[in-house]
Design a protein around this motif. Structure first.
Motif, PDB file in Angstrom:
ATOM      1  N   ALA A 142      -6.472   2.957  -1.118  1.00 40.02           N
ATOM      2  CA  ALA A 142      -5.808   1.738  -0.671  1.00 40.02           C
ATOM      3  C   ALA A 142      -6.785   0.583  -0.544  1.00 40.02           C
ATOM      4  N   ARG A 143      -7.950   0.823   0.011  1.00 42.68           N
ATOM      5  CA  ARG A 143      -8.926  -0.250   0.238  1.00 42.68           C
ATOM      6  C   ARG A 143      -9.407  -0.859  -1.074  1.00 42.68           C
ATOM      7  N   THR A 144      -9.663  -0.013  -2.049  1.00 46.16           N
ATOM      8  CA  THR A 144     -10.141  -0.506  -3.339  1.00 46.16           C
ATOM      9  C   THR A 144      -9.058  -1.268  -4.088  1.00 46.16           C
ATOM     10  N   ALA A 145      -7.821  -0.772  -3.992  1.00 39.00           N
ATOM     11  CA  ALA A 145      -6.725  -1.353  -4.766  1.00 39.00           C
ATOM     12  C   ALA A 145      -6.109  -2.581  -4.121  1.00 39.00           C
ATOM     13  N   ALA A 146      -6.270  -2.769  -2.810  1.00 39.34           N
ATOM     14  CA  ALA A 146      -5.574  -3.838  -2.095  1.00 39.34           C
ATOM     15  C   ALA A 146      -5.804  -5.232  -2.683  1.00 39.34           C
ATOM     16  N   PRO A 147      -7.030  -5.625  -3.033  1.00 35.58           N
ATOM     17  CA  PRO A 147      -7.200  -6.988  -3.584  1.00 35.58           C
ATOM     18  C   PRO A 147      -6.384  -7.229  -4.849  1.00 35.58           C
ATOM     19  N   GLY A 148      -6.291  -6.232  -5.710  1.00 38.70           N
ATOM     20  CA  GLY A 148      -5.500  -6.383  -6.925  1.00 38.70           C
ATOM     21  C   GLY A 148      -4.019  -6.501  -6.658  1.00 38.70           C
ATOM     22  N   LEU A 149      -3.591  -6.095  -5.459  1.00 39.45           N
ATOM     23  CA  LEU A 149      -2.194  -6.235  -5.049  1.00 39.45           C
ATOM     24  C   LEU A 149      -1.986  -7.499  -4.214  1.00 39.45           C
ATOM     25  N   GLY A 150      -3.049  -8.306  -4.090  1.00 42.85           N
ATOM     26  CA  GLY A 150      -2.953  -9.543  -3.331  1.00 42.85           C
ATOM     27  C   GLY A 150      -3.031  -9.366  -1.831  1.00 42.85           C
ATOM     28  N   ARG A 151      -3.590  -8.240  -1.360  1.00 39.71           N
ATOM     29  CA  ARG A 151      -3.644  -7.955   0.065  1.00 39.71           C
ATOM     30  C   ARG A 151      -5.097  -7.842   0.536  1.00 39.71           C
ATOM     31  N   LEU A 204       0.822  -1.213   0.000  1.00 37.33           N
ATOM     32  CA  LEU A 204       0.000   0.000   0.000  1.00 37.33           C
ATOM     33  C   LEU A 204       0.854   1.262   0.000  1.00 37.33           C
ATOM     34  N   ALA A 205       1.998   1.219   0.675  1.00 38.35           N
ATOM     35  CA  ALA A 205       2.895   2.379   0.638  1.00 38.35           C
ATOM     36  C   ALA A 205       3.404   2.611  -0.776  1.00 38.35           C
ATOM     37  N   ALA A 206       3.763   1.516  -1.477  1.00 36.29           N
ATOM     38  CA  ALA A 206       4.203   1.652  -2.866  1.00 36.29           C
ATOM     39  C   ALA A 206       3.080   2.210  -3.741  1.00 36.29           C
TER      40      ALA A 206
END
Length: 322
Positions: free
Chosen positions: A108-117, A92-94
């Motif tokens: 961050a919340r919306t993007a996290a699943p696409g980053l595997g988190r 998320l920092a990246a």
């Protein structure tokens, strides 16, 4: 250039691992002010990273944001796979740093699943956003499958409760120098096996513990009751994981927890996530004695390691631009 500063989190455990109940998982944890992670990013036409751990996230972030590239540097870091949540904070920092370097915004919340988190626990995402003590709502049990869902095929669990942690509280964090905790496919396998044989009665006890002891303790700022309740939550989770981690706590965490439980300045102790990190709760006046107790606990376990005494963090990740 954009700089994002965030820090570790403690994960006390889950509310439920049994398929007999309506909601699965439901993380409980809080944000720490240290150890910290500092990530900087500059707009670029290519992807360049100084850290192999951040490079996969940087590539996903560039793809997600549809930007040409970024130069990403990790200025400060803390150990990976030791139960402090480094993976989610790093991803998320990246994300936020690269977005701001390109004059964009990213949720961050919306993007996290696409980053595997954020696939099981929402604590890492929630503490990145707002810090504090957090209880998340988990996922509908009907969505559980024997194989983990594809990355991005989930929503981050909703936040059910959030409280600021009293500023005078201090968390003793003991990180023994042992093999890293579980992550990735190994963690998926262990979680699946724990869920398939989880006792639903443990979840019933945790529900009562959460609503009658842990949440009232944080709301009334009762450190001793909070520490005792969080420690009990960890022991109950350990009953689910015992076959997967070699005991109620992952060795040598059990020996360290036992030592800290006898320390007069420490109220409550337990394992964070899969360990091997062990936490204890004290206050600002007891910080020095707690640090000594942490060192003694490592000696009792016969291992080297690092000992921190840190304040809670009641704010989200910090963004600086320069």
């Amino acid at each position: 250039m954009a700089t994002v500063t965030t820090a570790a989190r403690l994960h006390f455990g889950f509310q439920n691992l049994s398929l007999a109940h309506d909601r699965l998982y439901g993380g409980v944890g809080l944000a720490l002010d240290e150890p910290r992670l500092v990530v900087t990013a500059e707009a670029s036409e290519e992807i360049a990273c100084d850290d192999a751990a951040v490079e996969p996230y940087a590539r996903r972030v560039v793809e997600t944001l549809d930007v040409p590239g970024a130069r990403v540097t990790v200025e400060e870091r803390f150990p990976r796979h030791v139960g402090l949540g480094s993976g989610t904070q790093l991803a998320l920092a990246a994300l936020v740093a690269v977005a701001r370097a390109h004059d964009l915004t990213a949720d961050a919340r919306t993007a996290a699943p696409g980053l595997g988190r954020g696939g099981r626990s929402g604590i890492g995402v929630a503490t990145f956003e707002n810090g504090g003590f957090v209880v998340d709502g988990g996922h509908p049990t009907e969505r559980f499958t024997a194989q983990p869902p594809a990355e991005g095929d989930w929503d981050v669990p909703p936040v059910l409760a959030r409280h600021d942690v009293p500023a005078r509280w201090r968390f003793l964090v003991v990180v023994p120098d042992t093999d890293p905790g579980q992550s990735g496919s190994e963690e998926d396998r262990s979680m699946r096996q724990a869920i398939e044989r989880a006792d639903p009665g443990i979840a019933d006890e945790i529900s009562t513990l959460l609503t009658r002891r842990l949440l009232p303790a944080i709301a009334t700022r009762d450190r001793r009751r909070f520490g005792a309740a969080a420690a009990r939550l960890g022991r109950l989770n350990g009953a689910w994981y015992a076959d997967e981690q070699g005991g109620v706590y992952r060795p040598p965490a059990g020996t360290i927890v036992e030592s800290l439980a006898d320390a007069p300045t420490v109220t409550g102790a337990g394992q964070s996530s899969w360990g091997p990190t062990v936490w204890g709760l004290t206050d600002a006046d007891g910080a020095a004695a707690a640090r000594a107790a942490g060192a003694d606990a490592l000696d009792a376990a016969g291992v080297d390691g690092d000992v921190y005494v840190v304040a809670p963090r009641n704010t989200g990740a910090k963004l600086n631009e320069g």
